[in-house]
Design an enzyme around this catalytic site. Structure first.
Site: not given
Length: 467
Positions: A437-439
């Site tokens: 998850d790039h968040r």
């Protein structure tokens, strides 16, 4: 007094469940906390215990029916008095249950009001609820039975033995084997399934059997290589209800794919040293009896890599605007089962040794394939591994398990040409696929995490430099 037992909330935020199998029949006498049915939630098949004791007067749903939480599923007559010391004997509450949840039925029998699976008094024997043979029929028209109620003071419950009124006691007849769509077809056509002999696999009653009986004929036995047993009259399409695990998986994957911005990276590794290590461990007396596989080593490598890259073991808290980073690891293992994909997890996996992980992985997969994973072990995961290599697949782009920051796909180990010490030779090679998850995880963090795992698999001794 007749009491209706309504389908309880199974503690997963679900609104419905499927009745997989009844363990009782109309006319049976059930004990307090006795398992009366197997119920399928969106994740697992769980045992459903009875909250009170008495005689079953009605089953409101057929096997295979999807029931809304709060709908009555069984009616039980609780008017009979307990015998002997049972009436005065206190019944202990189940572990973790609030004392305030206990109540008394009109006859003084203990009753449990909790709505979670596993509620109710704990039996005073080995703690496992009794299973009772099902009766020969489930309707009020079933053959009369003679019930002998025995005192069971040593267990704190009232037992019952059922015997046929015939001088010879016969084994209760099993319900004819069929699928829910076939039972519905039989009901629509007015066909009594007990009059049929199934021609499907292991005596399964098929649509052809029902239709042929309704038409006054007999179905032809299923032939090897023939069309699926539940396809009738040459249908070119078969419709499969979206429910249970499939329904839950679909919803979870859609939510994950459209909520978390996925990034996937790949790393191909020469794992020859890891395979050689596995061979040595299997030959060692210290590891005798343990099932050691590449997944076992990969799981241990992941624990070390997480300690160096903790952002991969996080969750996104939208409500509080925070990233929650866990110091514990609940390792999820994607398991393909007859019911569909489930991801049970090993609690506090970072605390386990290599043999501990091997044991936990073996228990986890066997329980999952049997459909007996508890709801507790299907929730709370922090990071997952999916072993696509068992299907002969090298790489993929796995979708995150909802609520987790990363998932690692393990490809097949293949013997192929590879550069080694300046020459080309046959080596054991594996591809790792990481989605995150790039968040919560930057590209650098994800890359370092994947590189750390690859370094351990390429040279297991590297683990000593990382801890």
């Amino acid at each position: 007094m007749i009491k209706d037992f309504k389908l309880p909330d199974l503690g997963e935020g679900l609104t419905e469940s499927e009745i997989v199998k009844w363990q009782i029949a109309v006319g049976d006498t059930v004990e307090l906390n006795q398992v009366i049915a197997e119920v399928e939630t969106a994740k697992a098949v769980v045992d459903l215990p009875s909250p009170f004791a008495g005689k079953v007067t009605a089953l409101h749903e057929d096997e295979g029916a999807t029931v809304q939480v709060g709908a009555p599923i069984v009616s039980i007559d609780v008017t009979e008095e307990l015998s002997g010391d049972d009436a005065a004997k206190p019944v202990p509450a189940a572990d973790g249950a609030d004392a305030g949840q206990e109540s008394k039925a009109g006859n003084g029998k203990p009753e449990r009001q909790s709505v979670l699976v596993g509620y109710g008094p704990a039996a005073e024997n080995d703690g496992r609820p009794k299973r009772r043979a099902r009766g020969a029929a489930r309707s009020a028209a079933a053959a009369p039975v003679e019930q002998t109620v025995q005192g069971a003071a040593d267990q704190g419950t009232t037992g019952a033995v059922e015997q046929a009124s015939s001088p010879t006691t016969a084994k209760p007849a099993e319900r004819p084997r069929s699928t829910p769509p076939v039972r519905k077809l039989a009901k629509d056509l007015g066909v009594d399934l007990t009059q049929l002999e199934g021609t499907g696999k292991d005596g399964l009653i098929t649509r052809q059997d029902v239709q042929a009986f309704a038409d006054g004929g007999a179905a032809e036995p299923a032939q090897a290589g023939a069309a699926p047993a539940d396809r009738r009259h040459g249908e070119r399409e078969v419709r499969i209800p979206i429910k249970g695990v499939r329904k839950h998986t679909a919803a979870a994957m859609v939510k994950s794919a459209f909520t978390a911005p996925h990034v996937s990276e790949f790393l191909t590794v020469d794992v020859t040293p890891t395979m050689e290590l596995l061979a040595k461990l299997k030959a060692s007396r210290a590891f005798a009896g343990y099932k050691l596989t590449p997944l076992t080593i990969l799981s241990k490598a992941l624990m070390v890599a997480l300690a160096r890259n903790p952002s991969l073991n996080s969750r996104w808290d939208e409500a509080n605007g925070e990233i929650v980073q866990m110091s514990y690891v609940n390792l999820g293992i994607a398991a393909a089962t007859p019911r569909g994909l489930v991801v049970p997890n090993i609690k506090d996996a970072e605390q386990l040794s290599l043999t501990g992980l091997a044991t936990a992985l073996t228990d986890l997969t066997e329980t999952a394939r049997a459909g007996k994973t508890s709801p507790e072990n299907l929730s709370g995961g922090t990071i997952s591994i999916t072993n696509i290599g068992v299907f002969g697949i090298d790489a993929g782009t796995p979708i995150l398990n909802p609520g987790e920051a990363a998932i690692l796909a393990m490809g097949a180990v293949r013997r192929q040409p590879w550069e080694y010490q300046g020459e080309v030779g046959l080596r054991e090679v594996m591809t790792l696929s990481l989605s995150f998850d790039h968040r919560m995880v930057d590209g650098e963090q994800g890359s370092r995490f994947l590189a750390d795992i690859g370094a351990i698999l390429a040279e297991p001794g590297m683990i000593l430099t990382m801890i």
